[in-house]
Enzyme design. Structure first.
Site, PDB file in Angstrom:
ATOM      1  N   GLU A 465     -10.853   3.714  -3.090  1.00  0.00           N
ATOM      2  CA  GLU A 465      -9.817   4.749  -3.198  1.00  0.00           C
ATOM      3  C   GLU A 465     -10.199   6.024  -2.460  1.00  0.00           C
ATOM      4  O   GLU A 465      -9.879   7.132  -2.883  1.00  0.00           O
ATOM      5  CB  GLU A 465      -9.494   5.065  -4.672  1.00  0.00           C
ATOM      6  CG  GLU A 465      -9.166   3.865  -5.523  1.00  0.00           C
ATOM      7  CD  GLU A 465      -8.101   2.968  -4.915  1.00  0.00           C
ATOM      8  OE1 GLU A 465      -7.290   3.458  -4.101  1.00  0.00           O
ATOM      9  OE2 GLU A 465      -8.089   1.773  -5.227  1.00  0.00           O
ATOM     10  N   GLY A 466     -10.867   5.870  -1.336  1.00  0.00           N
ATOM     11  CA  GLY A 466     -11.261   7.017  -0.521  1.00  0.00           C
ATOM     12  C   GLY A 466     -12.718   7.343  -0.745  1.00  0.00           C
ATOM     13  O   GLY A 466     -13.112   7.770  -1.829  1.00  0.00           O
TER      14      GLY A 466
END
Length: 618
Positions: A465-466
């Protein structure tokens, strides 16, 4: 953990006050407690006993099906039956209309018991929430409703093998599907061709269908893909095709498993490489005109063309807070395991004025100052991170149900805090797991104890998620400068309010002064980083900025919690419990907050060491 959760929810965040709002009027402190009790029990009975099994019996593919332990199927059935997939949704959707902060607190038990098994639910909930925000009425009814009911699970398909986190380089193509383009009640129908990598929950047999949300580019009139992110659109691509009533048609979509990724941890969640439109499962071919039409996986456009990345960020930002919670609870699980071990393990003797006396009996290792240091560090990281995640969830409730001005402030604060909510627990609760292994010594490094698995599972959270670096770029490159720095100014105002109250409490005045200095230094470094207006210079040290900013935020959270703990202790509350909170806050201020100076120094000087490093020098 439950006592801390109740303290944060009821005393610090005053969730009972939410019941005075129309959406939550049917609830009470008792109904919230009942939800927590139910989830704690299911997590204890259906998830925790099989966490090791899900780790050792990895998913495997027999050429037709992906196999998971039966315990995973049972755990997810129990989760679905609890109603938690739709917990925050309207009653009309089968939901409970729970506040987000209570929903997140309830889900923390599942993350702590088995973060890998609970991952399927987090993805499904985020997928369905995105469709509720941006999908058509039919897409909401067919896809989101069935996900909330647990009939189908969902995924998010962003990364590609050649692109990784660089979404501007997405190469998956989507072409209109001829005469079916506008006539399908599920939405404008496209054919997708491409490959997606790192897709958690991308293939399994837990549910009868999987709803993939896929980023792809629609070619321009010249047949070429638009460079950058502007051409990215979002599509619903079900594993098995359905009609407008949500009934399976019996036909498999052209989405094929190309392989399972074998991971360091988080093994209980399948992680896949998926091929879209490779022809393994050809579906309803339509012959004619455009090149490629009639071949590929069927997907239905969500919203408007070219807005896919903006829509996907709805799910990604929600997932980032979920990742932060998962990291927090893995840290908490390791902390509790190492605390229990330290209380039972006899080893060594205390050092008296004359040194150690070998004639004295051994003491448990929790009596040794360095073990106390490691346990106190874990406590300060994990309980502070839990408070941060719940605070962010409370902001979601403010954003959705407060008066307009308060809702707007909550939205702005959440924008600034989301990179911290994802990244800070991912780094420092991982460090808590590292310390948990150290407390157990050699035993911690073996599979006889669970702490090594907690570390392996948690190591993913700095990536998905990043990545950590991406969160730093988002924070320094976007969030603190957006709207002329309004979000940063609002956060600073909130922090200064806490500082002002704490300065009036003798026991906390020193902390208040330290936080005031830290806040000033963050502001100075932010301005200095952007002094030249050169993004390359400003962002070269975005990760140290992220670390310093995160520590300042956690110091603020701890000071606000300490204010309540100090007042409750003076009023005769549970002394050991409250003193533990104050000790954790003190540890954070004495041992952790001073670290920000070194991080900020390279930021404000726009240090070029890393930026100017040449490949050959390595």
């Amino acid at each position: 953990m439950r006592a801390t959760l109740d303290f944060l929810l009821n005393d610090w965040l005053d969730v009972e006050a939410l019941t005075r709002r129309p959406r939550f009027a049917d609830h009470s402190r008792e109904t919230f407690a009942s939800v927590l009790d139910t989830c704690e029990r299911i997590a204890r009975e259906k998830f925790a006993p099989y966490n090791r099994l899900a780790d050792t019996e990895e998913p495997w593919f027999d050429g037709e099906r992906v196999h998971l332990p039966e315990a995973t199927h049972e755990a997810m059935r129990a989760y679905v039956e609890s109603g938690m997939l739709a917990a925050a949704q309207d009653y009309e959707l089968g939901g409970m209309q729970l506040p987000c902060v209570v929903e997140m607190a309830a889900n923390s038990f599942f993350s702590k018991a088995s973060v890998a098994m609970s991952g399927y639910a987090m993805l499904t909930n985020g997928n369905a929430n995105l469709l509720m925000a941006h999908g058509s009425p039919t897409q909401k009814e067919v896809f989101a409703r069935n996900e909330f009911a647990g009939r189908w699970f969902g995924t998010m398909c962003l990364s590609e093998p050649q692109a990784g986190s660089s979404l501007s380089d997405v190469a998956t193509r989507a072409l209109p599907d001829g005469h079916d383009f506008d006539s399908d009640p599920l939405g404008p129908r496209y054919r997708l061709k491409g490959h997606k990598m790192w897709i958690s929950g991308g293939e399994h047999e837990i549910t009868e269908n999987i709803v993939h949300l896929v980023l792809a580019k629609i070619p321009g009139p010249d047949g070429k893909l638009v460079p950058g992110v502007k051409g990215i659109s979002l599509f619903v691509v079900p594993k098995r095709l359905v009609d407008e009533q949500g009934r399976l048609t019996g036909e498999r979509n052209d989405v094929a498993l190309a392989g399972l990724n074998h991971k360091c941890g988080y093994r209980g969640t399948t992680n896949t490489l998926l091929n879209f439109g490779e022809g393994r499962f050809p579906v309803r071919a339509y012959t004619g005109g455009l090149d490629g039409r009639g071949a590929g996986a069927i997907g239905y456009l969500v919203g408007e063309p070219g807005k896919g990345l903006a829509y996907m960020f709805h799910m990604m930002n929600e997932a980032r807070i979920g990742v932060g919670l998962g990291a927090t609870m893995l840290g908490m699980a390791g902390y509790e395991a190492s605390l229990e071990y330290a209380r039972q393990r006899p080893q060594g003797r205390p050092i008296g004025p004359a040194g150690k006396d070998p004639a004295q009996p051994q003491v448990t290792i929790i009596q040794h100052p360095d073990v106390k240091r490691m346990l106190l560090a874990q406590k300060s990281y994990c309980e502070g991170a839990l408070a941060l995640e719940l605070y962010c969830a409370r902001l979601v409730d403010e954003q959705n149900t407060a008066a307009p001005d308060a809702a707007a402030e909550a939205r702005l604060l959440l924008e600034v805090l989301t990179p911290i909510a994802k990244s800070w627990p991912s780094e420092w609760c991982l460090e808590a797991n590292n310390l948990a292994i150290q407390v157990l010594g050699g035993y911690g490094y073996t599979r006889d104890f669970p702490v090594e698995q907690y570390w392996r599972d948690n190591r993913l959270n700095m990536i998905h998620e990043g990545t950590h670096g991406i969160q730093g770029l988002d924070l320094l490159g976007r969030k603190v400068v957006m709207d002329g720095g309004r979000g940063l100014a609002l956060l600073a105002t909130r922090m200064q309010e806490t500082i002002g109250r704490a300065a009036q409490v003798p026991e906390l005045a020193e902390h208040a002064e330290s936080l005031a200095r830290a806040l000033t230094r963050v502001g100075e470094a932010t301005r200095a980083a952007w002094a030249t207006g050169h993004p390359g210079e400003a962002l070269a040290n975005a990760t140290p900025y992220l670390q310093a900013f995160g520590h300042a935020v956690l110091a603020w959270i701890w000071l606000d919690v300490a204010l309540l703990a100090q007042a409750s202790r003076a009023a005769g509350g549970p002394q050991d419990f409250l003193q533990g909170k104050l000790a954790a806050a003190k540890y954070f201020y004495r041992y952790e907050l001073p670290k920000i100076e070194a991080w900020l120094r390279v930021v404000e000087t726009r240090d070029s060491t890393c930026r100017e490093m040449e490949e050959g020098w390595f």
